[in-house]
Design a protein around this motif. Structure first.
Motif, PDB file in Angstrom:
ATOM      1  N   ASP A   2       0.826  -1.209   0.000  1.00 41.74           N
ATOM      2  CA  ASP A   2       0.000   0.000   0.000  1.00 41.74           C
ATOM      3  C   ASP A   2       0.856   1.252   0.000  1.00 41.74           C
ATOM      4  N   LEU A   3       0.267   2.328  -0.579  1.00 43.61           N
ATOM      5  CA  LEU A   3       0.843   3.678  -0.510  1.00 43.61           C
ATOM      6  C   LEU A   3       2.294   3.712  -0.971  1.00 43.61           C
ATOM      7  N   VAL A   4       2.529   3.224  -2.205  1.00 38.54           N
ATOM      8  CA  VAL A   4       3.871   3.252  -2.791  1.00 38.54           C
ATOM      9  C   VAL A   4       3.803   4.099  -4.053  1.00 38.54           C
ATOM     10  N   ARG A   5       4.463   5.262  -4.022  1.00 37.65           N
ATOM     11  CA  ARG A   5       4.489   6.133  -5.189  1.00 37.65           C
ATOM     12  C   ARG A   5       5.724   7.016  -5.118  1.00 37.65           C
ATOM     13  N   GLU A   6       6.419   7.123  -6.267  1.00 43.34           N
ATOM     14  CA  GLU A   6       7.620   7.960  -6.318  1.00 43.34           C
ATOM     15  C   GLU A   6       7.551   8.878  -7.530  1.00 43.34           C
ATOM     16  N   GLU A   8       8.470  15.738 -15.172  1.00 48.67           N
ATOM     17  CA  GLU A   8       8.003  14.940 -14.031  1.00 48.67           C
ATOM     18  C   GLU A   8       7.060  13.835 -14.473  1.00 48.67           C
ATOM     19  N   LYS A   9       7.259  12.655 -13.824  1.00 43.79           N
ATOM     20  CA  LYS A   9       6.380  11.497 -14.000  1.00 43.79           C
ATOM     21  C   LYS A   9       6.109  10.911 -12.627  1.00 43.79           C
ATOM     22  N   ARG A  10       4.983  10.277 -12.493  1.00 37.19           N
ATOM     23  CA  ARG A  10       4.646   9.631 -11.231  1.00 37.19           C
ATOM     24  C   ARG A  10       4.560   8.116 -11.448  1.00 37.19           C
ATOM     25  N   VAL A  11       5.302   7.386 -10.581  1.00 37.72           N
ATOM     26  CA  VAL A  11       5.390   5.933 -10.685  1.00 37.72           C
ATOM     27  C   VAL A  11       4.798   5.352  -9.402  1.00 37.72           C
ATOM     28  N   GLY A  12       3.733   4.577  -9.558  1.00 36.64           N
ATOM     29  CA  GLY A  12       3.086   4.020  -8.389  1.00 36.64           C
ATOM     30  C   GLY A  12       2.917   2.521  -8.477  1.00 36.64           C
ATOM     31  N   LEU A  13       2.864   1.854  -7.293  1.00 39.15           N
ATOM     32  CA  LEU A  13       2.545   0.435  -7.208  1.00 39.15           C
ATOM     33  C   LEU A  13       1.028   0.353  -7.149  1.00 39.15           C
ATOM     34  N   ALA A  14       0.395  -0.076  -8.237  1.00 38.45           N
ATOM     35  CA  ALA A  14      -1.058  -0.011  -8.316  1.00 38.45           C
ATOM     36  C   ALA A  14      -1.598  -1.163  -9.133  1.00 38.45           C
ATOM     37  N   VAL A  15      -2.780  -1.591  -8.779  1.00 42.90           N
ATOM     38  CA  VAL A  15      -3.451  -2.646  -9.521  1.00 42.90           C
ATOM     39  C   VAL A  15      -3.831  -2.112 -10.897  1.00 42.90           C
ATOM     40  N   HIS A  16      -3.562  -2.924 -11.949  1.00 41.97           N
ATOM     41  CA  HIS A  16      -3.969  -2.521 -13.278  1.00 41.97           C
ATOM     42  C   HIS A  16      -4.720  -3.670 -13.942  1.00 41.97           C
ATOM     43  N   ALA A  17      -5.163  -3.488 -15.157  1.00 40.40           N
ATOM     44  CA  ALA A  17      -6.016  -4.469 -15.826  1.00 40.40           C
ATOM     45  C   ALA A  17      -5.336  -5.833 -15.961  1.00 40.40           C
ATOM     46  N   GLY A  18      -4.024  -5.844 -16.168  1.00 35.20           N
ATOM     47  CA  GLY A  18      -3.318  -7.100 -16.299  1.00 35.20           C
ATOM     48  C   GLY A  18      -3.366  -7.926 -15.031  1.00 35.20           C
ATOM     49  N   TRP A  19      -3.259  -7.232 -13.897  1.00 29.96           N
ATOM     50  CA  TRP A  19      -3.312  -7.952 -12.611  1.00 29.96           C
ATOM     51  C   TRP A  19      -4.710  -8.494 -12.380  1.00 29.96           C
ATOM     52  N   ILE A  20      -5.737  -7.703 -12.706  1.00 27.53           N
ATOM     53  CA  ILE A  20      -7.123  -8.145 -12.541  1.00 27.53           C
ATOM     54  C   ILE A  20      -7.395  -9.360 -13.422  1.00 27.53           C
ATOM     55  N   ALA A  21      -6.871  -9.367 -14.661  1.00 28.57           N
ATOM     56  CA  ALA A  21      -7.089 -10.496 -15.557  1.00 28.57           C
ATOM     57  C   ALA A  21      -6.464 -11.770 -15.010  1.00 28.57           C
TER      58      ALA A  21
END
Length: 466
Positions: free
Chosen positions: A10-14, A92-105
């Motif tokens: 949870d709560l991982v973003r850089e 600037e770009k934001r990189v987060g640990l987040a659920v995406h469609a591939g993980w849901i599939a």
């Protein structure tokens, strides 16, 4: 993580200011969030999402990990570049640990496995799946014996549970018999020694001796056609070989008068004067029996660049094979007497006096002295001088008087040619049979002496008449 193989946190973003399609350098956690290196395990894979702040149309979702330098290793599964790695622009770009469609599939495709039911995997741990084969075995008569054997705690206990091999140490298996014999005391005879272990089937028997790595094959109906093969060593008391150690024998034995007797032997002997890995001198000898002796007699010995025969050496058929060849000559022949050539009248035909024309031609042949080119190349000025004939000069002298090709029809002149072979180039060589050359020289000298004597007789007769 067990379902998708990806680690979640949870709560991982850089924030990220790096650019390009490759690995991206991460520049620290955003306010209220954690950095990747403190939230996921070392080398672990996780789902990520990248959004370009200055370029919002650039985005990427995939599976990644953090390398040893703290950079994001990207594995895109969806992106604004049609699923390929995005060539992010500077900014600037934001990189987060987040659920995406591939993980849901991946979650939806998994179904309802053992891991989906809490505590079920632990309950089934160590349990064997149902087996129809095991159920069938359990129902067999005598299955209790097998189960009792499986409960034994050691090999010794299992042997004790099975019991002895039976009468005479014999076990039968579908018509074949397994014999295992321990030899002690008076049982240590040659015949019993060869039967330490044997398998006997209706058609033949195989007898093996574990102590000497031996075996013999026995034909059906008894031991009349028995053969025994064995390998014996002499190094049981030490590890390193010494000079003149017999390393091993390969022997053939036959049954004679009820006892096994050695009939032939191939022996390998280590003969190096200074044993070592760079001094592997050895000898192989071939030994056979002979009438009047109960022991093996050495017949042939093979060593480096030496073959020694302990007896006569003869070809397998009369007048059918040469000793050496035109391209593989013996360098020197040592003999206590000269060679014997066939001279039996019954083997010859067209016997006649030597033609005077041939004697006339021979009279023009010159005897020479010379040195061999190979000897001069090897020894220089020390190369020895020889006296003899030159084959091409003999050929030319005879052809000049009797016509071209006449010389090669005589047995005294030889011409040999050979094709290229391994380590041998194609070539040819002229040679002479010196015994025939000397015979022709003697005939020429005899005719010349006869002419001289006739002239002397004529002169003497003339003096007397005067």
């Amino acid at each position: 993580m067990g379902i998708t193989g990806l680690e979640m946190a949870d709560l991982v973003r850089e924030v990220c200011y790096d650019m390009g399609r490759g690995r991206l350098r991460l520049d620290g956690a955003m306010a209220g969030y954690r950095a990747f290196t403190g939230a996921v395990g070392e080398g672990a894979a996780f789902p990520y999402v990248i959004i370009g702040t200055g370029e919002p149309l650039q985005w990427e979702a995939g599976t990644g990990r953090i390398d040893v330098d703290g950079r994001l290793v990207r594995g895109p599964v969806a992106s604004s570049a049609d699923g390929a790695a995005v060539d992010f622009a500077a900014g600037e770009k934001r990189v987060g640990l987040a659920v995406h469609a591939g993980w849901i599939a991946a979650m939806e495709a998994h179904g309802h496995g053992v891991g989906d039911v809490e505590g079920l995997a632990e309950a089934l741990a160590g349990r064997q799946a149902a087996s129809g084969e095991l159920d069938a075995i359990a129902g067999l008569t005598g299955a209790a014996f097998g189960r009792s054997l499986l409960t034994q705690g050691s090999a010794e206990a299992a042997r004790s549970s099975i019991g002895a091999l039976g009468n005479g140490g014999v076990q039968r298996m579908n018509g074949a018999e397994l014999h295992v014999n321990a030899l002690t005391g008076s049982d240590q005879t040659l015949e019993n020694w060869m039967g330490k272990m044997s398998v006997m089937a209706p058609a033949m028997s195989l007898v093996m001796d574990g102590g000497q790595a031996s075996f013999r094959v026995v034909a059906a109906g008894g031991l009349a056609n028995n053969r025994l093969y064995r390998i014996n060593g002499t190094l049981a008391a030490r590890t390193d070989v010494m000079s003149n150690d017999v390393i091993g024998d390969y022997s053939c034995l036959g049954l004679i008068s009820g006892s096994f007797t050695e009939l032939s032997r191939i022996r390998t002997t280590y003969v190096a004067t200074s044993p070592g890995s760079t001094n592997l001198a050895s000898r192989m000898s071939f030994q056979v029996g002979r009438n009047g002796s109960a022991s093996m007699q050495e017949a042939l010995r093979l060593e480096y660049q030496a073959l020694t025969a302990f007896g006569a050496v003869a070809p397998s058929s009369d007048n059918g094979f040469a000793l050496g060849g035109a391209a593989a000559r013996w360098s020197t022949v040592y003999a206590a007497s000269g060679t014997i050539s066939t001279s039996d009248a019954r083997a010859k035909q067209d016997v006649a006096a030597v033609d005077d024309a041939l004697l006339d031609a021979w009279g023009t042949v010159a005897w020479r002295w010379f040195r061999f080119g190979e000897a001069v190349a090897a020894k220089g000025a020390a190369a020895r001088w020889h006296v003899g004939l030159v084959a091409q000069e003999v050929r030319n002298a005879i052809d000049a008087r009797l016509g071209e090709g006449a010389a090669v029809r005589l047995g005294l002149l030889c011409h040999d040619a050979w094709d290229a072979a391994e380590d041998v180039a194609a070539g040819d060589r002229w040679g002479l049979r010196y015994e025939e050359c000397l015979a022709l020289e003697a005939a020429w000298q005899r005719r010349r002496m006869a002419g001289i004597e006739a002239r002397l007789d004529a002169l003497e007769a003339g003096d007397g008449a005067g």
